[in-house]
Write an enzyme that holds these catalytic residues in place. Structure first.
Site, short mmCIF file in Angstrom:
data_model
loop_
_atom_site.label_atom_id
_atom_site.label_comp_id
_atom_site.label_asym_id
_atom_site.label_seq_id
_atom_site.Cartn_x
_atom_site.Cartn_y
_atom_site.Cartn_z
N ILE A 143 7.30 77.38 57.44
CA ILE A 143 7.21 78.79 58.27
C ILE A 143 8.42 78.64 59.37
CG2 ILE A 143 5.33 77.63 60.01
CD1 ILE A 143 4.57 80.38 60.22
N SER A 144 9.21 79.48 59.48
CA SER A 144 10.30 79.70 60.39
C SER A 144 10.04 79.80 62.14
CB SER A 144 11.37 80.57 60.03
OG SER A 144 11.84 80.73 58.83
N GLN A 145 10.49 79.38 62.65
CA GLN A 145 10.41 79.36 64.37
C GLN A 145 10.72 81.02 64.71
OE1 GLN A 145 14.15 78.05 65.66
NE2 GLN A 145 12.89 78.44 68.42
#
EC number: 2.1.1.77
Length: 213
Positions: free
Chosen positions: A63-65
């Site tokens: 899950i992206s920053q």
């Protein structure tokens, strides 16, 4: 302090940090503050959900920053209103949910079926009804519903896929990380004009590779 109030404070701190890092669009900040990121990560990692960092979601995906989610979303919105958006790489569904709070309809494609199934369950749990999803090779996009005012690609191809460029509406823009899978890539904005494509590099990023079937 209850769990709800603790998470509310964690979200507020995240929004403050995103603002300090240069995210200015109030609509983007609002939808990020209202979206429960802890729903989109494994329960064992939920205590870290509002840290500004990428987290593993299984299948060698992340899950992206939050900063990257905000940056890409803000860049996409800067092109104008978004009636239809294509997302390549549903992943946990977090970026999808953010887009759904800002666009009319979001079409999202994910090649890993278990991830897509989990994401769809999260959308249902949160009552999000303007997302259409399918399990397929993201390199092909979803041409049946194009062209799109916005395309957001959540994994990095070595070069910009022509198949996705063809699905971008005139005046629309694509936000995409581009480069080799090892090391960093360039986050790019591609804008379609009447007869060409204009490309601009935003910054250096690090994404999982966009893998075709």
């Amino acid at each position: 302090m209850g769990m709800t109030s603790r998470r509310a404070r964690e979200r507020e701190r995240l929004i403050q940090r995103l603002h300090e890092e240069g995210i200015r669009d109030p609509a983007v900040l609002k939808v990020i503050q209202e979206t429960p990121r802890h729903i989109f990560v494994d329960e064992a990692l939920s205590s870290r959900a509002y840290e500004d960092t990428a987290l593993p979601i299984g299948f060698r995906q992340t899950i992206s920053q939050p900063y990257i989610v905000a940056r890409m979303t803000e860049a996409l919105l800067a092109g104008g209103s978004l009636q239809k958006v294509l997302e390549v790489g549903t992943g946990s569904g977090y970026q999808t949910a953010i887009l759904a709070g800002l666009a009319g309809l979001v079409y999202t494609v994910e090649r890993i079926k278990p991830l897509l199934t989990q994401a769809q369950a999260r959308f249902k749990h949160l009552g999000i009804s303007n997302i259409r999803a399918k399990c397929a090779d993201g390199l092909w996009g979803w041409p049946a519903y194009g062209p799109y005012q916005g395309i957001l690609v959540a994994a990095a191809p070595r070069e910009i896929p022509q198949t996705l460029l063809k699905q971008l509406a005139v005046g629309g823009r694509m936000v995409i990380p581009v480069g080799a899978s090892s090391g960093t890539q360039s986050l790019m904005i591609v804008t379609r004009t009447a007869d060409d494509f204009e490309m601009k590099t935003l910054e250096r990023v690090s994404f999982v590779p966009l893998v075709g079937e």
